[in-house]
Write an enzyme that holds these catalytic residues in place. Structure first.
Site, PDB file in Angstrom:
ATOM      1  N   LEU A 193       0.836  -1.194   0.000  1.00  0.00           N
ATOM      2  CA  LEU A 193       0.000   0.000   0.000  1.00  0.00           C
ATOM      3  C   LEU A 193       0.871   1.245   0.000  1.00  0.00           C
ATOM      4  O   LEU A 193       1.920   1.284   0.660  1.00  0.00           O
ATOM      5  CB  LEU A 193      -0.910   0.006   1.226  1.00  0.00           C
ATOM      6  CG  LEU A 193      -1.821  -1.218   1.383  1.00  0.00           C
ATOM      7  CD1 LEU A 193      -2.826  -0.989   2.490  1.00  0.00           C
ATOM      8  CD2 LEU A 193      -2.515  -1.573   0.086  1.00  0.00           C
ATOM      9  N   GLY A 211       1.149  -5.323   1.165  1.00  0.00           N
ATOM     10  CA  GLY A 211       0.068  -5.416   0.178  1.00  0.00           C
ATOM     11  C   GLY A 211       0.516  -6.044  -1.136  1.00  0.00           C
ATOM     12  O   GLY A 211      -0.299  -6.648  -1.849  1.00  0.00           O
ATOM     13  N   ASN A 223       4.874  -7.771   6.240  1.00  0.00           N
ATOM     14  CA  ASN A 223       5.743  -7.145   7.250  1.00  0.00           C
ATOM     15  C   ASN A 223       5.032  -6.049   8.043  1.00  0.00           C
ATOM     16  O   ASN A 223       5.683  -5.192   8.643  1.00  0.00           O
ATOM     17  CB  ASN A 223       6.980  -6.556   6.557  1.00  0.00           C
ATOM     18  CG  ASN A 223       6.610  -5.475   5.538  1.00  0.00           C
ATOM     19  OD1 ASN A 223       5.588  -5.578   4.875  1.00  0.00           O
ATOM     20  ND2 ASN A 223       7.437  -4.451   5.408  1.00  0.00           N
ATOM     21  N   GLU A 224       3.700  -6.064   8.058  1.00  0.00           N
ATOM     22  CA  GLU A 224       2.942  -4.962   8.665  1.00  0.00           C
ATOM     23  C   GLU A 224       3.376  -4.619  10.082  1.00  0.00           C
ATOM     24  O   GLU A 224       3.476  -3.445  10.440  1.00  0.00           O
ATOM     25  CB  GLU A 224       1.426  -5.282   8.670  1.00  0.00           C
ATOM     26  CG  GLU A 224       0.725  -5.041   7.357  1.00  0.00           C
ATOM     27  CD  GLU A 224       0.972  -6.117   6.315  1.00  0.00           C
ATOM     28  OE1 GLU A 224       1.736  -7.067   6.576  1.00  0.00           O
ATOM     29  OE2 GLU A 224       0.398  -5.995   5.216  1.00  0.00           O
TER      30      GLU A 224
HETATM   31  N1  CO8 Z   1       4.447   3.738   0.023  1.00  0.00           N
HETATM   32  C1  CO8 Z   1       4.858   4.967  -0.380  1.00  0.00           C
HETATM   33  N2  CO8 Z   1       6.107   5.245  -0.777  1.00  0.00           N
HETATM   34  C2  CO8 Z   1       7.003   4.242  -0.773  1.00  0.00           C
HETATM   35  C3  CO8 Z   1       6.658   2.950  -0.365  1.00  0.00           C
HETATM   36  C4  CO8 Z   1       5.312   2.694   0.043  1.00  0.00           C
HETATM   37  N3  CO8 Z   1       4.874   1.476   0.439  1.00  0.00           N
HETATM   38  N4  CO8 Z   1       7.747   2.153  -0.460  1.00  0.00           N
HETATM   39  C5  CO8 Z   1       8.744   2.955  -0.916  1.00  0.00           C
HETATM   40  N5  CO8 Z   1       8.301   4.204  -1.103  1.00  0.00           N
HETATM   41  C6  CO8 Z   1       9.046   5.369  -1.627  1.00  0.00           C
HETATM   42  C7  CO8 Z   1      10.316   5.653  -0.832  1.00  0.00           C
HETATM   43  O1  CO8 Z   1      10.045   6.454   0.279  1.00  0.00           O
HETATM   44  C8  CO8 Z   1      11.146   6.347  -1.872  1.00  0.00           C
HETATM   45  O2  CO8 Z   1      10.670   7.676  -1.992  1.00  0.00           O
HETATM   46  P1  CO8 Z   1      11.689   8.891  -2.372  1.00  0.00           P
HETATM   47  O3  CO8 Z   1      12.256   8.508  -3.711  1.00  0.00           O
HETATM   48  O4  CO8 Z   1      10.819  10.076  -2.379  1.00  0.00           O
HETATM   49  O5  CO8 Z   1      12.737   8.904  -1.283  1.00  0.00           O
HETATM   50  C9  CO8 Z   1      10.786   5.633  -3.170  1.00  0.00           C
HETATM   51  O6  CO8 Z   1       9.509   5.019  -2.946  1.00  0.00           O
HETATM   52  C10 CO8 Z   1      11.767   4.556  -3.561  1.00  0.00           C
HETATM   53  O7  CO8 Z   1      11.935   3.676  -2.446  1.00  0.00           O
HETATM   54  P2  CO8 Z   1      13.337   2.986  -2.114  1.00  0.00           P
HETATM   55  O8  CO8 Z   1      14.444   3.950  -2.349  1.00  0.00           O
HETATM   56  O9  CO8 Z   1      13.229   2.371  -0.765  1.00  0.00           O
HETATM   57  O10 CO8 Z   1      13.390   1.893  -3.269  1.00  0.00           O
HETATM   58  P3  CO8 Z   1      14.206   0.516  -3.240  1.00  0.00           P
HETATM   59  O11 CO8 Z   1      14.166   0.024  -4.635  1.00  0.00           O
HETATM   60  O12 CO8 Z   1      15.539   0.689  -2.593  1.00  0.00           O
HETATM   61  O13 CO8 Z   1      13.357  -0.473  -2.300  1.00  0.00           O
HETATM   62  C11 CO8 Z   1      11.309  -1.475  -1.492  1.00  0.00           C
HETATM   63  C12 CO8 Z   1      12.070  -0.858  -2.691  1.00  0.00           C
HETATM   64  C13 CO8 Z   1      11.986  -2.794  -1.105  1.00  0.00           C
HETATM   65  C14 CO8 Z   1       9.913  -1.726  -1.932  1.00  0.00           C
HETATM   66  C15 CO8 Z   1      11.392  -0.497  -0.308  1.00  0.00           C
HETATM   67  O14 CO8 Z   1      11.014   0.803  -0.772  1.00  0.00           O
HETATM   68  C16 CO8 Z   1      10.491  -0.839   0.830  1.00  0.00           C
HETATM   69  O15 CO8 Z   1      10.796  -1.723   1.594  1.00  0.00           O
HETATM   70  N6  CO8 Z   1       9.367  -0.120   0.956  1.00  0.00           N
HETATM   71  C17 CO8 Z   1       8.444  -0.262   2.058  1.00  0.00           C
HETATM   72  C18 CO8 Z   1       7.529  -1.388   1.780  1.00  0.00           C
HETATM   73  C19 CO8 Z   1       6.551  -1.558   2.911  1.00  0.00           C
HETATM   74  O16 CO8 Z   1       6.900  -1.721   4.071  1.00  0.00           O
HETATM   75  N7  CO8 Z   1       5.249  -1.523   2.572  1.00  0.00           N
HETATM   76  C20 CO8 Z   1       4.226  -1.666   3.534  1.00  0.00           C
HETATM   77  C21 CO8 Z   1       3.003  -0.878   3.125  1.00  0.00           C
HETATM   78  S1  CO8 Z   1       1.649  -1.222   4.236  1.00  0.00           S
HETATM   79  C22 CO8 Z   1       0.724  -2.423   3.442  1.00  0.00           C
HETATM   80  O17 CO8 Z   1       0.904  -2.703   2.288  1.00  0.00           O
HETATM   81  C23 CO8 Z   1      -0.392  -3.142   4.199  1.00  0.00           C
HETATM   82  C24 CO8 Z   1      -1.034  -2.292   5.167  1.00  0.00           C
HETATM   83  C25 CO8 Z   1      -2.161  -2.978   5.878  1.00  0.00           C
HETATM   84  C26 CO8 Z   1      -2.874  -1.940   6.728  1.00  0.00           C
HETATM   85  C27 CO8 Z   1      -3.515  -2.482   7.928  1.00  0.00           C
HETATM   86  C28 CO8 Z   1      -3.937  -1.371   8.868  1.00  0.00           C
HETATM   87  C29 CO8 Z   1      -4.918  -1.770   9.860  1.00  0.00           C
END
Ligand code: CO8
Length: 304
Positions: free
Chosen positions: A110, A155, A179-180
């Site tokens: 997400l 997600g 990994n939430e």
């Molecule tokens: N949302 C928004 N922006 C993101 C996200 C994301 N999920 N992931 C990465 N970005 C952004 C980064 O902040 C970065 O932004 P900027 O260029 O402005 O600095 C850009 O995207 C590129 O990210 P990276 O430099 O980290 O890119 P990499 O290629 O090095 O890594 C990854 C890619 C592995 C995907 C890494 O970005 C990562 O680990 N991201 C986080 C993923 C994550 O933890 N997602 C969880 C989302 S929550 C979800 O999906 C379920 C929620 C359920 C809700 C329940 C509530 C009750």
């Protein structure tokens, strides 16, 4: 048993009605036949979701294309819903491959920016779209294969889990998992059901509580993905796998699928509004807003 069969039939019937037809006739030939390439029709040239339908094979390839990381924003989710619904409604389509057009990333899950600093109405709209994608994918009448050609946390992992089969690129740089808890949030019950139905109770317990992200090899070991292939072969392998699934008569495959998945889908359908309210209430809490903001800062700092 008979009642279960009736229920399963009703569920498949609902899916098929949604698809606008009766039970499709089984095909006697494999999809992806040998010979010259079948005509491919680009169904959608929308910027975030690319859909290519091979009408002869009855197979669509759906590519997510929202750089930098295929974060599931409301805009991407809305386009994806539309694309999946169109394929579901299209009788010529019997299977799909879900993959990414962004190198190295299947989906970062997400879009976290959709979850903080937003109004309650917007959060509710966002969560309804997340639910819709899951309902469509997990309950699809189509045979579905995820070609996980990059990292796939949270997600992103849910979308892969919602397919019938997962093939992951064998690259140790990639990871996949729910990994939430690492973000200080909790995977909702239907994420949990989907994981549980795939990897079993013990692996789901460790996986969810610890918020584990698995390497491709580890994911294969616990059954989170079904096979690993070199990245450049992933689409060709997905086509082979789909051909196997489509060799089974559609109605029999669909009824079997619905008998296994109907309960989980119905569970969400029955509690859908409460689930939206829970999400909005939970995510709006100051502590959660802070956690999400810190997590985003941490992501940005990693680069610096
Ligand atoms: N949302 C928004 N922006 C993101 C996200 C994301 N999920 N992931 C990465 N970005 C952004 C980064 O902040 C970065 O932004 P900027 O260029 O402005 O600095 C850009 O995207 C590129 O990210 P990276 O430099 O980290 O890119 P990499 O290629 O090095 O890594 C990854 C890619 C592995 C995907 C890494 O970005 C990562 O680990 N991201 C986080 C993923 C994550 O933890 N997602 C969880 C989302 S929550 C979800 O999906 C379920 C929620 C359920 C809700 C329940 C509530 C009750």
């Amino acid at each position: 048993m008979a009642a279960a069969a009736v229920l399963a039939g009703a569920f498949a019937g609902r899916l098929l009605r949604r698809a606008g037809g009766s039970v499709p006739r089984p095909l006697t030939r494999l999809a992806f036949p040998a010979g010259p390439p079948a005509p491919r029709r680009r169904m959608s040239g929308a910027s975030r979701v690319l859909v290519e339908l091979d009408e002869q094979a009855g197979v669509a390839v759906v590519r997510l294309q929202q750089p930098p990381v295929n974060g599931l924003s409301l805009a991407l989710l809305t386009e994806l819903c539309l694309a999946l619904q169109r394929l579901e409604d299209r009788r010529a389509c019997r299977g799909l491959v879900l993959t990414s057009a962004v190198p190295g990333i299947f989906s970062a899950g997400l879009d976290i920016t959709e979850m903080y600093g937003r109004s309650e109405e917007r959060l509710a709209e966002f969560w309804r779209a997340v639910q819709e994608i899951w309902i469509l994918l997990y309950g699809s009448r189509l045979a579905t294969v995820a070609a996980v050609n990059g990292s796939s946390p949270a997600g992103g992992c849910l979308m892969a889990l919602s397919c019938d089969y997962r093939i992951m690129a064998d690259n140790p740089k990639y990871s996949i998992g729910l990994n939430e808890t690492r973000l200080g949030i909790v995977a909702p019950f239907w994420f949990k059901d989907c994981l549980l139905n795939t990897v079993g109770h013990r692996a789901a317990e460790r996986s969810l509580q610890l918020g584990l992200l698995y390497s491709p090899q580890e994911a294969l070991k616990i059954g989170l993905v079904d096979e690993l292939v070199p990245e450049e072969k992933i689409l060709a392998r997905a086509a082979e796998v789909l051909a196997q699934w489509l060799a089974v008569p559609d109605h029999a495959r669909q009824l079997s699928k619905s008998s296994l998945r109907k309960q989980a889908v119905d569970h969400l359908l029955m509690h859908r509004e409460a689930d939206i309210q829970n999400f909005v209430r939970f995510v709006s809490r100051d502590a959660i807003q802070n956690s999400l903001q810190k997590y985003m800062e941490m992501l940005k700092q990693r680069k610096a």
